[in-house]
Scaffold this motif. Structure first.
Motif, PDB file in Angstrom:
ATOM      1  N   UNK A 114      37.073  11.327 -48.630  1.00 48.32           N
ATOM      2  CA  UNK A 114      38.711  10.756 -48.606  1.00 48.32           C
ATOM      3  C   UNK A 114      39.207  10.894 -46.969  1.00 48.32           C
ATOM      4  N   UNK A 115      40.220  10.662 -46.489  1.00 52.49           N
ATOM      5  CA  UNK A 115      40.739  10.710 -45.304  1.00 52.49           C
ATOM      6  C   UNK A 115      40.411  11.787 -44.566  1.00 52.49           C
ATOM      7  N   UNK A 116      40.478  13.084 -45.098  1.00 56.43           N
ATOM      8  CA  UNK A 116      40.109  14.060 -44.384  1.00 56.43           C
ATOM      9  C   UNK A 116      38.702  14.747 -44.011  1.00 56.43           C
ATOM     10  N   UNK A 117      37.793  13.633 -44.788  1.00 55.79           N
ATOM     11  CA  UNK A 117      36.452  14.330 -44.919  1.00 55.79           C
ATOM     12  C   UNK A 117      36.020  13.848 -43.231  1.00 55.79           C
ATOM     13  N   UNK A 118      35.262  15.053 -42.890  1.00 57.84           N
ATOM     14  CA  UNK A 118      34.500  14.695 -41.441  1.00 57.84           C
ATOM     15  C   UNK A 118      33.107  14.210 -41.467  1.00 57.84           C
ATOM     16  N   UNK A 119      32.853  13.189 -40.667  1.00 57.74           N
ATOM     17  CA  UNK A 119      31.535  12.867 -40.830  1.00 57.74           C
ATOM     18  C   UNK A 119      30.869  13.142 -39.259  1.00 57.74           C
ATOM     19  N   UNK A 120      29.757  13.629 -38.982  1.00 55.40           N
ATOM     20  CA  UNK A 120      29.254  13.769 -37.945  1.00 55.40           C
ATOM     21  C   UNK A 120      27.760  13.275 -37.575  1.00 55.40           C
ATOM     22  N   UNK A 121      27.401  12.810 -36.769  1.00 51.79           N
ATOM     23  CA  UNK A 121      26.212  12.403 -36.510  1.00 51.79           C
ATOM     24  C   UNK A 121      25.545  12.882 -34.967  1.00 51.79           C
ATOM     25  N   UNK A 122      24.547  12.644 -34.600  1.00 53.96           N
ATOM     26  CA  UNK A 122      24.043  13.073 -33.314  1.00 53.96           C
ATOM     27  C   UNK A 122      24.905  12.486 -32.025  1.00 53.96           C
ATOM     28  N   UNK A 123      25.452  11.302 -32.659  1.00 52.15           N
ATOM     29  CA  UNK A 123      26.533  10.716 -31.639  1.00 52.15           C
ATOM     30  C   UNK A 123      27.676  11.079 -31.605  1.00 52.15           C
ATOM     31  N   UNK A 124      28.272  11.977 -32.483  1.00 53.39           N
ATOM     32  CA  UNK A 124      29.488  12.423 -32.660  1.00 53.39           C
ATOM     33  C   UNK A 124      30.309  12.296 -33.778  1.00 53.39           C
ATOM     34  N   UNK A 127      34.013   7.606 -38.497  1.00 50.96           N
ATOM     35  CA  UNK A 127      34.926   7.107 -39.625  1.00 50.96           C
ATOM     36  C   UNK A 127      34.212   6.641 -40.538  1.00 50.96           C
ATOM     37  N   UNK A 128      34.655   7.003 -42.071  1.00 53.47           N
ATOM     38  CA  UNK A 128      33.635   6.354 -43.238  1.00 53.47           C
ATOM     39  C   UNK A 128      34.033   4.906 -43.180  1.00 53.47           C
ATOM     40  N   UNK A 129      32.983   4.071 -43.770  1.00 47.56           N
ATOM     41  CA  UNK A 129      32.952   2.583 -43.745  1.00 47.56           C
ATOM     42  C   UNK A 129      31.671   2.414 -44.651  1.00 47.56           C
ATOM     43  N   UNK A 130      31.742   1.447 -45.599  1.00 45.18           N
ATOM     44  CA  UNK A 130      30.534   0.961 -46.520  1.00 45.18           C
ATOM     45  C   UNK A 130      29.441   0.798 -45.642  1.00 45.18           C
ATOM     46  N   UNK A 131      28.462   1.508 -46.094  1.00 51.84           N
ATOM     47  CA  UNK A 131      26.822   1.397 -45.334  1.00 51.84           C
ATOM     48  C   UNK A 131      26.767   2.462 -44.326  1.00 51.84           C
ATOM     49  N   UNK A 132      27.651   3.281 -44.235  1.00 57.02           N
ATOM     50  CA  UNK A 132      27.362   4.270 -43.089  1.00 57.02           C
ATOM     51  C   UNK A 132      26.279   5.322 -43.557  1.00 57.02           C
ATOM     52  N   UNK A 133      26.064   5.572 -44.592  1.00 55.79           N
ATOM     53  CA  UNK A 133      25.025   6.410 -45.260  1.00 55.79           C
ATOM     54  C   UNK A 133      23.597   5.524 -45.739  1.00 55.79           C
ATOM     55  N   UNK A 134      23.542   4.351 -45.258  1.00 58.02           N
ATOM     56  CA  UNK A 134      22.563   3.546 -45.699  1.00 58.02           C
ATOM     57  C   UNK A 134      21.128   3.996 -44.996  1.00 58.02           C
ATOM     58  N   UNK A 149      28.468  18.010 -65.536  1.00 59.41           N
ATOM     59  CA  UNK A 149      27.237  17.494 -65.308  1.00 59.41           C
ATOM     60  C   UNK A 149      27.396  16.054 -64.980  1.00 59.41           C
ATOM     61  N   UNK A 150      26.977  15.501 -63.778  1.00 56.67           N
ATOM     62  CA  UNK A 150      26.628  16.127 -62.520  1.00 56.67           C
ATOM     63  C   UNK A 150      28.126  17.005 -62.071  1.00 56.67           C
ATOM     64  N   UNK A 151      27.844  18.070 -61.077  1.00 58.11           N
ATOM     65  CA  UNK A 151      28.935  18.455 -60.651  1.00 58.11           C
ATOM     66  C   UNK A 151      29.667  17.523 -59.774  1.00 58.11           C
ATOM     67  N   UNK A 152      30.760  17.932 -59.520  1.00 59.70           N
ATOM     68  CA  UNK A 152      31.577  16.980 -58.661  1.00 59.70           C
ATOM     69  C   UNK A 152      32.314  17.768 -57.316  1.00 59.70           C
ATOM     70  N   UNK A 153      32.265  17.173 -56.142  1.00 67.53           N
ATOM     71  CA  UNK A 153      32.827  17.927 -54.902  1.00 67.53           C
ATOM     72  C   UNK A 153      33.536  16.898 -53.967  1.00 67.53           C
ATOM     73  N   UNK A 154      34.285  17.469 -53.311  1.00 68.04           N
ATOM     74  CA  UNK A 154      34.909  16.540 -52.095  1.00 68.04           C
ATOM     75  C   UNK A 154      34.457  17.424 -50.935  1.00 68.04           C
ATOM     76  N   UNK A 155      33.278  16.981 -50.166  1.00 72.42           N
ATOM     77  CA  UNK A 155      32.987  17.732 -49.012  1.00 72.42           C
ATOM     78  C   UNK A 155      33.900  17.611 -48.077  1.00 72.42           C
ATOM     79  N   UNK A 156      33.802  18.720 -47.269  1.00 72.18           N
ATOM     80  CA  UNK A 156      34.774  18.763 -46.087  1.00 72.18           C
ATOM     81  C   UNK A 156      34.000  18.095 -44.855  1.00 72.18           C
TER      82      UNK A 156
END
Length: 161
Positions: A114-124, A127-134, A149-156
């Motif tokens: 969601x909008x509160x999810x923080x995504x970090x990489x080695x470059x800093x 923002x989430x967009x389609x394909x970011x984790x590809x 099953x499966x468990x559900x979570x909203x990662x911070x």
């Protein structure tokens, strides 16, 4: 790729990227090479530099399983992710490939971004967009998950490895 979690306490910082540690469930001391390894604070989710590490901090080091195939304990590892905390308490972490069609991480955790999810990489920060984790491994940090099953979570926090 599957990961093994090594847990313990930092004994001493040998060099800028080399940390001597004591493993939690054995009496082995090991060395962890942290060059190019994301270092995350286990409670605040801040990315840290090796010079922020201190003796007596607790850690979780996520190491690829191929390092354990021989069944022997090595004296030196290069973890894919290093999590530290002042207390021996950590939030849950799941590492693996993320499937954007099914929202499954490592084929075992159903996630929501969601909008509160923080995504970090080695470059800093990202923002989430389609394909970011590809085509990449990532780690999700979350406080709670359902018992479904499966468990559900909203990662911070997501860290792209």
């Amino acid at each position: 790729m599957r990961y093994q979690c090594l847990e313990g306490q930092i004994i001493h910082i040998e060099e800028q990227y080399l940390v001597k540690c004591n493993l939690k469930f054995s009496n082995h001391n090991i060395f962890l090479k942290l060059q190019n390894t994301p270092i995350v604070h286990g409670r605040g989710f801040d990315l840290l530099q090796p010079n922020n590490l201190k003796a007596e901090q607790y850690f979780q080091a996520y190491v690829q399983n191929q390092n354990f195939e021989s069944g022997k304990v090595s004296l030196e590892y290069h973890p894919s992710l290093f999590v530290v905390n002042e207390e021996e308490k950590f939030f849950a972490v799941t590492i693996g490939q993320y499937n954007e069609k099914t929202n499954l991480l490592a084929d075992q955790l159903l996630t929501r971004i969601d909008e509160n999810t923080v995504i970090r990489s080695s470059t800093g920060l990202l923002k989430y967009k389609d394909g970011i984790f590809r085509n990449c491994e990532c780690a999700a940090f979350y406080k709670m998950c359902t018992l479904s099953i499966p468990p559900k979570a909203t990662p911070q926090l997501w860290v792209i490895l």
